[in-house]
Design a protein around this motif. Structure first.
Motif, PDB file in Angstrom:
ATOM      1  N   GLU A 194      95.567  27.111   2.953  1.00  0.00           N
ATOM      2  CA  GLU A 194      94.221  26.614   3.348  1.00  0.00           C
ATOM      3  C   GLU A 194      93.953  25.699   4.256  1.00  0.00           C
ATOM      4  OE1 GLU A 194      91.165  28.038   2.458  1.00  0.00           O
ATOM      5  OE2 GLU A 194      92.153  29.818   1.252  1.00  0.00           O
ATOM      6  N   ASP A 202      91.992  25.753   7.795  1.00  0.00           N
ATOM      7  CA  ASP A 202      90.889  24.882   8.369  1.00  0.00           C
ATOM      8  C   ASP A 202      91.325  24.458   9.563  1.00  0.00           C
ATOM      9  OD1 ASP A 202      89.410  25.036   5.980  1.00  0.00           O
ATOM     10  OD2 ASP A 202      90.414  23.202   4.886  1.00  0.00           O
ATOM     11  N   LYS A 253      90.410  27.133  12.393  1.00  0.00           N
ATOM     12  CA  LYS A 253      89.175  27.230  12.456  1.00  0.00           C
ATOM     13  C   LYS A 253      88.552  26.156  13.430  1.00  0.00           C
ATOM     14  CE  LYS A 253      87.354  30.110   8.568  1.00  0.00           C
ATOM     15  NZ  LYS A 253      86.521  29.805   7.401  1.00  0.00           N
ATOM     16  N   HIS A 254      89.019  24.996  13.083  1.00  0.00           N
ATOM     17  CA  HIS A 254      88.579  23.702  13.803  1.00  0.00           C
ATOM     18  C   HIS A 254      89.099  23.777  15.280  1.00  0.00           C
ATOM     19  CE1 HIS A 254      87.268  19.591  14.432  1.00  0.00           C
ATOM     20  NE2 HIS A 254      88.528  19.446  14.948  1.00  0.00           N
TER      21      HIS A 254
END
Length: 266
Positions: free
Chosen positions: A55, A59, A62-63
């Motif tokens: 995960e 994150d 995506k950032h």
């Protein structure tokens, strides 16, 4: 565990969060140089993180996709409002292509990890930025005396936030009674269907041009409400929306055509 020590997982999270940060010198006034520096930094960072299949990696990806999008828009705005040489224009084009290439790689990586970019959420962030910028510009304008001059507000070239309307507003049918008939029949047939079937239904309606001028967010939220369904995550909906045809596609399309023909909907 000793409270003074941190776990390996916590160390990893800190390491990844540090990778997400960027030296303030990169975010200078020269947006073309800034984009080039950002592309180089993200490429370097990704070589350190790509081994982690969890995960935290999701994150991070995506950032960085959002950060690249934001920097591309900044660079385009900068070049359109400032005189730059042909050489720098070419450098900008090259860096934009490199940034888009990285975005595509990250998007494919997210899909392989069972996730995807949430572009509707990104749009909301851009829209929120525009709202804050407008409010700030208005405040400055109110404090400025009539004899003073102020710079014109420059909006980031973001996409507007989608306003979700009633499901019938997205249907191609001209008559209101036909829209109502169609939604009633969809409710009878699919209100209690599995999420996978509902998502496939929405995708087919969109591909067939029955649902028009709507984003994924608008489609999901408006038709979930119209059919009285429990909301699902946008990410789950988007993931299936991108996928190819399923074994149920032909059956669903046949049912749609039956609804239209049996109710003489045009």
């Amino acid at each position: 565990m000793d409270k003074g020590k941190i776990s390996e997982e916590e160390k990893l999270k800190i390491e990844i969060e540090n990778l997400s940060k960027i030296d303030s010198t990169i975010l200078g006034k020269d947006k073309i140089h800034s984009l080039n520096s950002l592309v180089n930094k993200i490429n370097t960072d990704y070589n350190l993180i790509k081994k982690y299949e969890d995960e935290l990696t999701i994150d991070y990806l995506k950032h960085q996709c959002f950060r690249l999008e934001e920097s591309i828009l900044d660079a385009k705005t900068f070049s359109s409002e400032n005189h730059i040489t042909e050489k720098r224009e070419r450098a900008l084009d090259y860096n934009i292509k490199q940034a888009i290439k990285i975005q595509n790689e990250f998007e494919n990586k997210l899909i392989s990890l069972g996730d995807s970019r949430d572009k509707d959420y990104e749009n909301e962030l851009f829209a929120a930025f525009d709202f804050e910028l407008d409010a700030e510009t208005k405040l400055i304008s109110e404090k400025t005396t009539p004899t003073s001059t102020t710079k014109k507000s420059i909006k980031k070239a973001g996409r507007p936030k989608a306003v979700v309307k009633e499901a019938k507003e997205y249907l191609k049918f001209e008559l209101e009674e036909n829209k109502a008939k169609f939604i009633t029949e969809l409710t009878n047939q699919f209100s209690k269907a599995d999420i996978r079937i509902f998502n496939e239904l929405m995708k087919i309606l969109s591909n067939q041009g029955i649902i028009t001028n709507a984003t994924n967010k608008e489609i999901k939220e408006s038709f979930e409400k119209a059919l009285g369904r429990k909301p699902q995550s946008q990410q789950n909906f988007d993931k299936q929306f991108k996928a190819g045809e399923s074994a149920d596609s032909k059956k669903i399309l046949k049912k749609i055509n039956e609804i239209i023909n049996d109710n003489t909907i045009v």
